[in-house]
Design an enzyme around this catalytic site. Structure first.
Site, PDB file in Angstrom:
ATOM      1  N   GLY A   1      30.664 -10.645 -35.293  1.00  0.00           N
ATOM      2  CA  GLY A   1      29.624 -10.669 -34.540  1.00  0.00           C
ATOM      3  C   GLY A   1      28.334 -10.016 -35.014  1.00  0.00           C
ATOM      4  O   GLY A   1      28.530  -9.532 -36.162  1.00  0.00           O
ATOM      5  N   ASN A   2      27.201  -9.940 -34.099  1.00  0.00           N
ATOM      6  CA  ASN A   2      26.283  -8.903 -34.615  1.00  0.00           C
ATOM      7  C   ASN A   2      25.638  -8.310 -33.390  1.00  0.00           C
ATOM      8  O   ASN A   2      26.159  -8.264 -32.480  1.00  0.00           O
ATOM      9  CB  ASN A   2      25.138 -10.128 -35.291  1.00  0.00           C
ATOM     10  N   ARG A   3      24.570  -7.355 -33.948  1.00  0.00           N
ATOM     11  CA  ARG A   3      24.215  -6.349 -32.750  1.00  0.00           C
ATOM     12  C   ARG A   3      22.979  -6.959 -31.718  1.00  0.00           C
ATOM     13  O   ARG A   3      22.501  -6.277 -31.193  1.00  0.00           O
ATOM     14  CB  ARG A   3      23.687  -5.249 -33.660  1.00  0.00           C
ATOM     15  N   SER A   4      22.697  -8.135 -31.716  1.00  0.00           N
ATOM     16  CA  SER A   4      21.971  -8.678 -30.907  1.00  0.00           C
ATOM     17  C   SER A   4      22.352  -8.420 -29.513  1.00  0.00           C
ATOM     18  O   SER A   4      23.377  -8.721 -28.891  1.00  0.00           O
ATOM     19  CB  SER A   4      21.631 -10.119 -31.091  1.00  0.00           C
TER      20      SER A   4
ATOM     21  N   ALA B   1      20.300 -14.773 -32.258  1.00  0.00           N
ATOM     22  CA  ALA B   1      20.927 -14.228 -33.736  1.00  0.00           C
ATOM     23  C   ALA B   1      21.951 -14.912 -33.707  1.00  0.00           C
ATOM     24  O   ALA B   1      23.157 -14.856 -33.379  1.00  0.00           O
ATOM     25  CB  ALA B   1      21.148 -12.735 -33.734  1.00  0.00           C
TER      26      ALA B   1
END
Ligand code: CTP
Ligand code: CA
Length: 232
Positions: free
Chosen positions: A33-36, A100
């Site tokens: 995943g990512n930090r969005s 994102a």
């Protein structure tokens, strides 16, 4: 009072906004995943709705709730976001790609949980590239000769020794072929998950970028004002 062009500049316009961060499964319990946080996309949905637009939010993982009264479709992966966005773009005046989107996904998704094993090597994850949805939206509009009047991309850039953020954003705008590009400068603690932000809006036809800083709601209102101005 009846809404007019001044108080509701997007009245009657259909605006599709993607938001949040995609999650790419590794196995049934794990993902990349990512930090969005989804905050900027949600602020945009709120600002577009306040400007009179009919908003469709395509939401990947978000830390915040979608705005009340906004039609929202939940997605998980980049491929799911892609189908939802390409489909929704067919009935939209504006598409804003604030999500994102994971650039890569695991080449294989294990059907059962990956286990530690003492009799085998530790796993190596192979990644494959996800399609570039923004580029595909531009391509789909070009091929069909119809579609959204305005396609807006986002760029999250940190800058590095090889180039500054505006330079990278300008190149990204060219590469993607979208009409507007919103630049967010990111770095440790900057932008992701924060309530304040600084954005620069770059236009396809050149000109000086417009820069705004403030809360994500204020930035969203500035972006929506540019969108309305661009639609004419
Ligand atoms: N985007 C997209 N599909 C992808 C990746 C990104 O539609 N597979 C969109 C994002 O939603 C954003 C824009 O493209 O609107 C720019 O994303 P960004 O990650 O900044 O650009 P990339 O082309 O992925 O380049 P980079 O290598 O800098 O991450
Ligand atoms: Ca990327």
């Amino acid at each position: 009072p009846t809404p007019d062009a001044a108080s509701a500049p997007l009245l009657g316009k259909r605006v599709v906004i993607t938001a949040g961060g995609t999650r790419e499964p590794l196995d049934p319990v794990r993902y990349l995943g990512n930090r969005s946080s989804g905050k900027q996309g949600v602020a945009l949905a709120r600002a577009a709705a306040a400007a009179g637009a009919e908003v469709e939010l395509i939401a990947a993982h978000m830390d915040v709730a979608p705005p009340e009264g906004v039609k929202t479709a939940r997605v998980e992966t980049a491929l799911q976001l892609r189908s939802a966005a390409l489909d929704a773009a067919g009935r939209a005046d504006v598409v804003i790609m604030a999500a994102a989107v994971a650039d890569f996904r695991p080449a294989e998704q294990a059907r059962t949980k990956i286990k530690k094993r003492d009799d085998a090597a530790d796993p190596v994850i192979t990644l494959v590239r996800n399609p570039d949805i923004l580029q595909e939206l531009v391509q789909q509009r070009r091929d069909s000769g119809t579609g959204p009047a305005l396609i807006v991309g986002f760029a999250a850039e940190t800058g590095d020794s090889r180039g500054d953020v505006l330079e990278y954003a300008r190149q990204k705008l060219e590469r993607k072929g979208c009409d507007l590009l919103v630049l967010n400068q990111v770095g440790q603690d900057l932008v992701f998950g924060q309530d304040r932000t600084a954005v620069s809006i770059l236009h396809r036809n050149g000109g000086e970028p417009q820069t705004f800083s403030g809360t994500k709601d204020e930035a969203a209102r500035a972006i929506i004002a540019s969108v309305a101005e661009e639609l004419g």
